[in-house]
Write a protein that holds these residues in place. Structure first.
Motif, short mmCIF file in Angstrom:
data_model
loop_
_atom_site.label_atom_id
_atom_site.label_comp_id
_atom_site.label_asym_id
_atom_site.label_seq_id
_atom_site.Cartn_x
_atom_site.Cartn_y
_atom_site.Cartn_z
N PHE A 186 0.79 -1.22 0.00
CA PHE A 186 0.00 0.00 0.00
C PHE A 186 0.83 1.27 0.00
O PHE A 186 0.53 2.20 -0.72
N CYS A 187 1.88 1.34 0.79
CA CYS A 187 2.59 2.60 0.94
C CYS A 187 4.04 2.34 1.32
O CYS A 187 4.35 1.37 1.99
N ARG A 188 4.90 3.20 0.88
CA ARG A 188 6.29 3.11 1.28
C ARG A 188 6.76 4.52 1.62
O ARG A 188 6.74 5.40 0.78
N GLY A 189 7.19 4.71 2.87
CA GLY A 189 7.67 6.02 3.29
C GLY A 189 9.01 6.34 2.66
O GLY A 189 9.76 5.47 2.27
N GLN A 246 -2.59 8.43 14.72
CA GLN A 246 -1.39 8.93 14.04
C GLN A 246 -0.17 8.06 14.30
O GLN A 246 0.78 8.07 13.54
N LYS A 247 -0.21 7.27 15.36
CA LYS A 247 0.95 6.42 15.66
C LYS A 247 1.20 5.40 14.54
O LYS A 247 2.34 5.05 14.26
N HIS A 248 0.13 4.95 13.88
CA HIS A 248 0.30 4.01 12.77
C HIS A 248 0.96 4.70 11.58
O HIS A 248 1.83 4.12 10.92
N VAL A 249 0.54 5.92 11.30
CA VAL A 249 1.14 6.68 10.20
C VAL A 249 2.60 6.96 10.52
O VAL A 249 3.48 6.81 9.65
N MET A 250 2.88 7.33 11.75
CA MET A 250 4.27 7.61 12.13
C MET A 250 5.14 6.37 11.96
O MET A 250 6.27 6.46 11.47
N GLU A 251 4.62 5.21 12.32
CA GLU A 251 5.38 3.97 12.13
C GLU A 251 5.69 3.76 10.65
O GLU A 251 6.81 3.42 10.28
N MET A 252 4.70 3.95 9.80
CA MET A 252 4.92 3.79 8.36
C MET A 252 5.99 4.74 7.87
O MET A 252 6.88 4.36 7.10
N LEU A 253 5.90 5.99 8.29
CA LEU A 253 6.83 7.00 7.80
C LEU A 253 8.25 6.78 8.32
O LEU A 253 9.22 6.95 7.58
N PRO A 258 6.52 -1.16 3.81
CA PRO A 258 5.20 -1.18 3.18
C PRO A 258 4.18 -1.90 4.07
O PRO A 258 4.55 -2.71 4.92
N ILE A 259 2.92 -1.59 3.85
CA ILE A 259 1.85 -2.29 4.55
C ILE A 259 0.90 -2.87 3.51
O ILE A 259 0.82 -2.39 2.39
N PRO A 314 -2.86 -3.89 1.93
CA PRO A 314 -4.16 -3.21 1.90
C PRO A 314 -5.02 -3.57 3.11
O PRO A 314 -5.72 -2.70 3.65
N LYS A 315 -4.97 -4.82 3.56
CA LYS A 315 -5.77 -5.22 4.71
C LYS A 315 -5.35 -4.44 5.96
O LYS A 315 -6.18 -4.00 6.75
N ARG A 316 -4.03 -4.26 6.14
CA ARG A 316 -3.53 -3.48 7.29
C ARG A 316 -3.95 -2.02 7.16
O ARG A 316 -4.34 -1.40 8.15
N ALA A 317 -3.91 -1.49 5.95
CA ALA A 317 -4.35 -0.10 5.72
C ALA A 317 -5.82 0.06 6.11
O ALA A 317 -6.20 1.07 6.70
N GLU A 318 -6.62 -0.95 5.82
CA GLU A 318 -8.03 -0.92 6.21
C GLU A 318 -8.16 -0.99 7.73
O GLU A 318 -8.93 -0.24 8.34
N GLN A 319 -7.40 -1.86 8.38
CA GLN A 319 -7.48 -2.04 9.83
C GLN A 319 -7.14 -0.76 10.59
O GLN A 319 -7.75 -0.48 11.62
N ILE A 320 -6.20 0.02 10.09
CA ILE A 320 -5.78 1.23 10.82
C ILE A 320 -6.54 2.48 10.36
O ILE A 320 -6.26 3.58 10.82
N GLY A 321 -7.50 2.30 9.45
CA GLY A 321 -8.32 3.43 9.03
C GLY A 321 -7.71 4.30 7.94
O GLY A 321 -8.19 5.40 7.69
N LEU A 322 -6.69 3.80 7.28
CA LEU A 322 -6.05 4.58 6.21
C LEU A 322 -6.90 4.55 4.95
O LEU A 322 -6.90 5.50 4.17
N ILE A 323 -7.64 3.47 4.74
CA ILE A 323 -8.58 3.35 3.62
C ILE A 323 -9.90 2.84 4.17
O ILE A 323 -9.96 2.24 5.24
#
Length: 126
Positions: free
Chosen positions: A2-5, A26-33, A38-39, A41-50
């Motif tokens: 889904f994403c790569r910082g 925001q802690k999930h976004v900070m971890e990604m950044l 990468p995460i 799509p299922k993880r992105a859904e779980q943390i509310g990113l999508i």
């Protein structure tokens, strides 16, 4: 994936500002950044990113369904709703409620609003 910082490559990506504000935690976004890992799509859904992760084969059908559903609503109400949502997010809760209440009354008094209310009651009374 889904994403790569890119924080450790060249810069802190500007889209991180918008993403960080739109995710409940925001802690999930900070971890990604910070990790750049990468995460899924299922993880992105779980943390509310999508909103939801769907199989690739279902994507067009689901996007079409959402688009048709939104397009079936009164354009002025959708437009006002989007604007109100953005404005109220920056306000304290009591002011946000006042803004939403005012908008609801304005919409209810519009021609489309009155038509919608009449339609609701005519179906309800059948």
């Amino acid at each position: 994936l889904f994403c790569r910082g890119k924080i450790f490559v060249f810069f802190f990506p500007p889209p991180a500002v918008a993403v960080g504000r739109s995710v409940p935690s925001q802690k999930h976004v900070m971890e990604m950044l910070l990790t750049g890992e990468p995460i899924t799509p299922k993880r992105a859904e779980q943390i509310g990113l999508i909103n939801r992760a769907v199989p690739k084969d279902d994507l067009d059908r689901i996007v079409d369904h959402v688009a048709v559903t939104i397009a079936s609503k009164p354009r002025s109400v959708v437009s006002e709703g989007k604007q109100l949502f953005a404005r109220q997010m920056e306000e304290p809760l009591d002011i946000a409620y006042d803004m939403a209440s005012y908008s609801m009354v304005e919409c209810a008094q519009s021609e489309e609003g009155m038509h919608g209310i009449a339609s609701f009651f005519s179906r309800r009374n059948k």
